[in-house]
Design a protein around this motif. Sequence first.
Motif, mmCIF file in Angstrom:
data_model
loop_
_atom_site.group_PDB
_atom_site.id
_atom_site.type_symbol
_atom_site.label_atom_id
_atom_site.label_comp_id
_atom_site.label_asym_id
_atom_site.label_seq_id
_atom_site.Cartn_x
_atom_site.Cartn_y
_atom_site.Cartn_z
ATOM 1 N N PRO A 70 0.883 -1.198 -0.048
ATOM 2 C CA PRO A 70 0.038 0.004 0.037
ATOM 3 C C PRO A 70 0.659 1.072 -0.064
ATOM 4 C CG PRO A 70 0.012 -1.061 2.299
ATOM 5 C CD PRO A 70 0.823 -1.787 1.238
ATOM 6 N N ARG A 71 0.166 2.394 -0.472
ATOM 7 C CA ARG A 71 1.053 3.593 -0.360
ATOM 8 C C ARG A 71 1.071 4.261 1.095
ATOM 9 N NH1 ARG A 71 2.856 5.368 -5.391
ATOM 10 N NH2 ARG A 71 1.801 4.391 -7.198
ATOM 11 N N PHE A 72 1.842 5.166 1.288
ATOM 12 C CA PHE A 72 1.868 5.878 2.622
ATOM 13 C C PHE A 72 0.388 6.454 2.916
ATOM 14 C CE2 PHE A 72 1.920 9.764 4.741
ATOM 15 C CZ PHE A 72 2.744 9.592 5.975
ATOM 16 N N GLY A 73 -0.385 7.003 2.018
ATOM 17 C CA GLY A 73 -1.597 7.441 2.209
ATOM 18 C C GLY A 73 -2.590 6.467 2.765
ATOM 19 N N GLU A 74 -2.437 5.226 2.354
ATOM 20 C CA GLU A 74 -3.366 4.191 2.538
ATOM 21 C C GLU A 74 -2.960 3.613 3.981
ATOM 22 O OE1 GLU A 74 -4.275 1.778 -1.392
ATOM 23 O OE2 GLU A 74 -2.207 2.379 -1.208
ATOM 24 N N LEU A 75 -1.844 3.871 4.403
ATOM 25 C CA LEU A 75 -1.376 3.131 5.636
ATOM 26 C C LEU A 75 -1.453 4.389 6.610
ATOM 27 C CD1 LEU A 75 1.931 1.426 4.645
ATOM 28 C CD2 LEU A 75 -0.431 0.218 5.750
ATOM 29 N N PHE A 76 -1.521 5.517 6.595
ATOM 30 C CA PHE A 76 -1.291 6.514 7.441
ATOM 31 C C PHE A 76 -2.564 6.364 8.691
ATOM 32 C CE2 PHE A 76 -1.707 10.455 9.625
ATOM 33 C CZ PHE A 76 -0.472 10.744 10.158
ATOM 34 N N GLU A 77 -3.783 5.916 8.368
ATOM 35 C CA GLU A 77 -4.686 5.775 9.628
ATOM 36 C C GLU A 77 -4.294 4.728 10.407
ATOM 37 O OE1 GLU A 77 -9.455 4.659 10.029
ATOM 38 O OE2 GLU A 77 -8.600 5.154 8.038
ATOM 39 N N GLU A 78 -3.541 3.821 10.113
ATOM 40 C CA GLU A 78 -3.120 2.708 11.091
ATOM 41 C C GLU A 78 -1.774 3.147 11.659
ATOM 42 O OE1 GLU A 78 -1.156 -0.975 8.861
ATOM 43 O OE2 GLU A 78 -3.283 -0.736 8.356
ATOM 44 N N ILE A 79 -0.917 3.842 10.748
ATOM 45 C CA ILE A 79 0.230 4.534 11.536
ATOM 46 C C ILE A 79 -0.228 5.511 12.704
ATOM 47 C CG2 ILE A 79 2.177 6.116 11.331
ATOM 48 C CD1 ILE A 79 2.350 4.745 8.423
ATOM 49 N N SER A 80 -1.321 6.291 12.440
ATOM 50 C CA SER A 80 -1.712 7.293 13.480
ATOM 51 C C SER A 80 -2.204 6.580 14.746
ATOM 52 C CB SER A 80 -2.642 8.186 12.728
ATOM 53 O OG SER A 80 -3.183 9.381 13.534
ATOM 54 N N ALA A 81 -3.217 5.549 14.293
ATOM 55 C CA ALA A 81 -3.809 4.790 15.507
ATOM 56 C C ALA A 81 -2.603 4.173 16.307
ATOM 57 C CB ALA A 81 -4.485 3.599 14.839
ATOM 58 N N PHE A 82 -1.447 3.644 15.759
ATOM 59 C CA PHE A 82 -0.442 2.936 16.496
ATOM 60 C C PHE A 82 0.268 4.078 17.532
ATOM 61 C CE2 PHE A 82 3.901 1.451 17.633
ATOM 62 C CZ PHE A 82 3.366 0.411 17.934
ATOM 63 N N ILE A 83 0.383 5.285 16.842
ATOM 64 C CA ILE A 83 1.058 6.339 17.535
ATOM 65 C C ILE A 83 0.130 6.983 18.736
ATOM 66 C CG2 ILE A 83 2.002 8.765 17.464
ATOM 67 C CD1 ILE A 83 2.647 8.230 14.520
ATOM 68 N N ALA A 84 -1.206 6.890 18.488
ATOM 69 C CA ALA A 84 -2.212 7.213 19.246
ATOM 70 C C ALA A 84 -1.809 8.369 20.240
ATOM 71 C CB ALA A 84 -2.437 5.877 20.268
ATOM 72 N N GLY A 85 -1.402 9.480 19.753
ATOM 73 C CA GLY A 85 -1.002 10.614 20.434
ATOM 74 C C GLY A 85 0.369 10.671 21.420
ATOM 75 N N ASP A 86 1.013 9.689 21.239
ATOM 76 C CA ASP A 86 2.255 9.544 22.004
ATOM 77 C C ASP A 86 3.060 10.762 21.266
ATOM 78 O OD1 ASP A 86 1.804 7.481 23.462
ATOM 79 O OD2 ASP A 86 3.509 6.220 22.710
ATOM 80 N N VAL A 87 4.020 11.129 22.101
ATOM 81 C CA VAL A 87 5.225 11.885 21.732
ATOM 82 C C VAL A 87 6.245 10.815 21.210
ATOM 83 C CG1 VAL A 87 6.523 11.500 23.798
ATOM 84 C CG2 VAL A 87 7.119 13.529 22.270
ATOM 85 N N LEU A 88 6.959 11.220 19.738
ATOM 86 C CA LEU A 88 7.638 10.197 19.138
ATOM 87 C C LEU A 88 9.141 10.422 19.604
ATOM 88 C CD1 LEU A 88 6.025 11.087 15.714
ATOM 89 C CD2 LEU A 88 5.733 8.836 17.093
ATOM 90 N N VAL A 89 9.848 9.600 19.288
ATOM 91 C CA VAL A 89 11.351 9.735 19.335
ATOM 92 C C VAL A 89 12.025 9.244 18.197
ATOM 93 C CG1 VAL A 89 13.394 8.783 20.633
ATOM 94 C CG2 VAL A 89 11.578 9.738 22.233
ATOM 95 N N ALA A 90 13.079 9.982 17.578
ATOM 96 C CA ALA A 90 13.808 9.265 16.517
ATOM 97 C C ALA A 90 15.219 9.925 16.465
ATOM 98 C CB ALA A 90 13.090 9.985 15.167
ATOM 99 N N HIS A 91 15.953 9.329 16.060
ATOM 100 C CA HIS A 91 17.334 9.389 15.740
ATOM 101 C C HIS A 91 17.850 10.506 14.735
ATOM 102 C CE1 HIS A 91 21.198 8.519 17.911
ATOM 103 N NE2 HIS A 91 21.694 8.549 16.952
ATOM 104 N N ASN A 92 17.697 11.725 14.923
ATOM 105 C CA ASN A 92 17.460 12.685 13.953
ATOM 106 C C ASN A 92 16.161 13.009 13.808
ATOM 107 O OD1 ASN A 92 18.038 15.133 12.251
ATOM 108 N ND2 ASN A 92 18.258 13.715 10.497
ATOM 109 N N ALA A 93 15.476 13.743 14.911
ATOM 110 C CA ALA A 93 13.717 14.029 14.965
ATOM 111 C C ALA A 93 13.432 14.952 13.521
ATOM 112 C CB ALA A 93 13.574 14.787 16.049
ATOM 113 N N ALA A 94 14.407 15.926 13.230
ATOM 114 C CA ALA A 94 14.006 16.681 11.965
ATOM 115 C C ALA A 94 13.643 15.975 10.836
ATOM 116 C CB ALA A 94 15.089 17.679 11.824
ATOM 117 N N PHE A 95 14.577 14.791 10.647
ATOM 118 C CA PHE A 95 14.289 13.974 9.476
ATOM 119 C C PHE A 95 12.933 13.498 9.519
ATOM 120 C CE2 PHE A 95 14.255 9.732 7.388
ATOM 121 C CZ PHE A 95 14.839 10.383 6.078
ATOM 122 N N ASP A 96 12.550 12.828 10.424
ATOM 123 C CA ASP A 96 11.420 11.965 10.499
ATOM 124 C C ASP A 96 10.160 12.886 10.633
ATOM 125 O OD1 ASP A 96 12.436 8.774 11.061
ATOM 126 O OD2 ASP A 96 13.691 10.242 11.751
#
Length: 361
Positions: A70-96
């Motif tokens: 699937p494309r990113f747009g088709e997956l984003f609903e479940e990606i967003s559901a997994f995040i569920a309002g959490d603060v994110l962490v990434a190694h180089n946050a500006a990129f992600d």
Amino acid sequence: MKGLDFTAVDFETANGFRGSPCAIGMVKVREGKEVDTYYSAMRPPEGFDRFDPHNVAIHGITAEAVAQAPRFGELFEEISAFIAGDVLVAHNAAFDIEVFESALEVSGLDSPGLSCLCSVRLSRANYTLPSHALPKAAAEAGYELTAHHYALEDARASAAVVCDIAQRRAVGPIHRLFQESGVSARSMEAWQGPRARESRATRQVRTMAHLFDARLPAPAPRHMPDLMRWQDEGKNLPPSAVADPGHALFGQQLSFTGSLSIPRAEAKEIVAGLGAGTSSRVTAATSLLVVGDGFEPWELAAPDDSFPLRSSKARDALRRRSEGQSIRLIAEEEFRALLGAAWPVPGQTEESAPAEVTARE
């Protein structure tokens, strides 16, 4: 570790444009422990889905490998559901965070608003390492990263760095941990419908979308733009209202060219805190051009006609100087000296951030 709740994220992209994600990995952490994971390969948004051989060489994901995904747009609903309002962490946050931003923009999707904390910057603030690239920082945290550029493993390694530093500092709440280390979050605003003003990365790429559209014949490599440098520019922040007016950079107007040993966005953030302004190009207000790529102070003092750097910003600065503008070119060594204690890695060369950014683009 009480209060250590977040979701670590990592993207891989198909080409130099941020909005071309081809894989995502996420690790959910509760009380300092991994409790859930999410991984998916994907096709980038249509029209921005050409796979650059440089990117493929890094992460091994090809257009053929994701042809049925699937494309990113088709997956984003479940990606967003997994995040569920959490603060994110990434190694180089500006990129992600910029991958989310650009991919949502070119997919025509609403933004829920996201906040992302950077484990590279947390590592610099707490570990003494010659390099804070993800494999090195993860190793310091006791995690062996054996599949670098596999998005789920990279997200897990980033989470390990945060959890280890929280344990060492005996600080649980995620925002307190980063705040005490002097690290602020990168944020993406919420929007609905077509965004009133798209991000700079998306605006630039829309003018040359034919280069990134896999439905069209591939351009010759010499015609592909150097997006690796475009995307590192960062935001131009207002000078701090509480900066020390006695600091050497107070009231200066800076621009940057070439690769520094810290991300350009971070350099801009530091100088803004010291009362200086920044711009993404050389202007009539520019008083200092900071030159990276390893140039030495004596090289920048060479006569204008023998100046070794070929960047457009350097040429523009030299032209303006010849016309009477008061503008000085300084190498990173002098820039670091001016920053003093504000430099994030005193006494050592930090090669990790530019290398990490380039690799992940």
